[in-house]
Structure formats: structure tokens, C-alpha cells
Write an enzyme that holds these catalytic residues in place. Structure first.
Site, PDB file in Angstrom:
ATOM      1  N   GLU A 103       0.899  -1.149   0.004  1.00  0.00           N
ATOM      2  CA  GLU A 103      -0.147   0.001  -0.161  1.00  0.00           C
ATOM      3  C   GLU A 103       1.004   1.273  -0.021  1.00  0.00           C
ATOM      4  OE1 GLU A 103      -2.650   1.600  -0.395  1.00  0.00           O
ATOM      5  OE2 GLU A 103      -4.430   0.399   0.387  1.00  0.00           O
ATOM      6  N   ASP A 104       0.337   2.518  -0.654  1.00  0.00           N
ATOM      7  CA  ASP A 104       0.787   3.698  -0.406  1.00  0.00           C
ATOM      8  C   ASP A 104       0.724   4.249   0.865  1.00  0.00           C
ATOM      9  OD1 ASP A 104      -1.802   4.130  -0.823  1.00  0.00           O
ATOM     10  OD2 ASP A 104      -1.593   5.492  -2.327  1.00  0.00           O
ATOM     11  N   ASP A 107      -4.736   5.558   5.959  1.00  0.00           N
ATOM     12  CA  ASP A 107      -5.375   6.451   6.709  1.00  0.00           C
ATOM     13  C   ASP A 107      -6.319   6.113   7.618  1.00  0.00           C
ATOM     14  OD1 ASP A 107      -6.498   9.181   6.971  1.00  0.00           O
ATOM     15  OD2 ASP A 107      -6.366   9.611   4.681  1.00  0.00           O
ATOM     16  N   PHE A 156      -3.178  16.003   4.707  1.00  0.00           N
ATOM     17  CA  PHE A 156      -3.442  15.696   3.547  1.00  0.00           C
ATOM     18  C   PHE A 156      -2.337  15.592   2.580  1.00  0.00           C
ATOM     19  CE2 PHE A 156      -5.047  15.334  -1.025  1.00  0.00           C
ATOM     20  CZ  PHE A 156      -5.789  14.469  -0.588  1.00  0.00           C
ATOM     21  N   ARG A 169       0.679  12.969  -8.609  1.00  0.00           N
ATOM     22  CA  ARG A 169       1.141  11.643  -8.061  1.00  0.00           C
ATOM     23  C   ARG A 169       2.687  11.318  -8.496  1.00  0.00           C
ATOM     24  NH1 ARG A 169      -2.810   7.827  -7.414  1.00  0.00           N
ATOM     25  NH2 ARG A 169      -4.956   8.214  -8.290  1.00  0.00           N
TER      26      ARG A 169
END
Length: 183
Positions: A103-104, A107, A156, A169
Site C-alpha cells: 500500500e501507499d 489513513d 493531506f 502523483r
């Protein structure tokens, strides 16, 4: 793209390209040693994990097959909705395989928790999680995560595969997005 070229859109860089590569190299070595001799399948979560998966695989001392899932839970906002839809499922049968979800970011944990439960229902030998980034203060559910690159604040962030409205990105660093961009 680097942070200097879009600095008006960013508050600060949290992880540099060098820090990311160094940490991925460490994680790749740990993962390789953990799964030595096992039938391992890397499962990336699209689209955000593309950069993490590519660089993580380059750091592995050997090769491991990969597959991809695409799920949706964000919509157009900056917060997870908690509703998960599979947009692209795995091509491989994972029965009896050791699955490592790559996963990146974690959250709220809602999406990853759903993915992990879904994969566990398919009779793998195991399902573990590797994430580049984790926001401990944003967690709504606890997700068992074996390998974490960096814990970051509940802000964020964009870059290194992470986006806002499909932008940012390609940023080589991970940076906090300025509120004026998304408010």
C-alpha cells in the site's frame, strides 16, 4: 516533478526521495528474509501503490510475482467514505499463497481492513501488509500492519503515487498539500 516546481501548492516535504528509497530498501530486505522459500504474491492497490510497488520490487534481492487490485472509497473528496467497491480484482488465485498487500498509505484504515478481510476469505496461507505511509492519528479501525515505512501526521499528503484529483502523483517526494488547493 520535484517539490520546488510546485512549492506554492505544498506546505512542507515530509519524506524526501532519498529517504523513501532508503526505507524501501530496508523493508525489501526484511520482507525477503521473512518469506524466504515461501510462495509469495505481492498485491498492489491501484493507483496509489504503483510507485511503492515498482521501487519496492527493485529493492528485493530476488523476484516475486505481483498482482493488482483497484478499489474505490475516496470519491472526489479528501476523506475516506468507508464504502468500498472493487474496480479490478486479482487475476491470480491466492489459495495457499502468502499474500503481501503493498500500500501507499493507511489513513482511516477502512479500505485496507476491507481488502484484508476480503483476501483472507480466499484461503491464502497468510495475508500481511506493507505500507509506505501510515497516519496513526487518522485511524478509525486497527489494521494489522507488519511493515511500515513512515508514520506521518494526519495531514493531506500528495506525491510518490498519492494524488489529489489525479494530480501530484509524479512528485518524487511526499509532501503536505496546501489547504488553498483543495478547499
Amino acid at each position: 516533478m520535484d517539490a520546488k516546481s510546485i512549492e506554492a501548492d505544498l506546505v512542507r516535504v515530509l519524506c524526501t526521495e532519498e529517504q523513501i528509497q532508503e526505507r524501501l530498501a530496508e523493508l525489501a530486505q526484511e520482507v525477503w528474509e521473512h518469506y524466504e522459500g515461501e510462495d509469495l504474491l505481492l498485491v498492489g492497490v491501484l493507483k496509489g501503490a504503483v510507485m511503492v510497488m515498482a521501487d519496492f520490487m527493485r529493492h528485493l534481492p530476488g523476484s516475486a510475482p505481483m498482482d493488482w487490485m483497484a478499489v474505490s472509497s475516496y470519491g472526489s473528496g479528501t476523506k475516506s467514505s468507508g464504502v468500498v467497491r472493487i474496480l479490478k480484482d486479482l487475476d491470480a488465485d491466492i489459495t495457499g499463497k502468502h499474500v503481501l498487500i503493498v500500500e501507499d498509505i493507511i489513513d482511516s484504515g477502512l479500505t485496507l481492513s476491507w481488502i484484508r478481510t476480503n483476501l483472507l476469505s480466499r484461503s491464502p496461507a497468510s495475508v500481511e501488509v506493507l505500507t509506505l505511509l501510515r497516519k496513526p492519528d487518522a485511524a478509525k479501525v486497527e489494521v494489522e500492519t507488519r511493515w511500515v515505512g513512515f508514520d506521518i501526521p494526519n495531514e493531506f499528503v500528495v506525491g510518490y503515487g498519492l494524488d489529489y484529483a489525479e494530480g501530484y502523483r509524479g512528485l518524487r517526494e511526499v509532501a503536505t498539500l496546501a489547504p488553498h488547493v483543495y478547499s
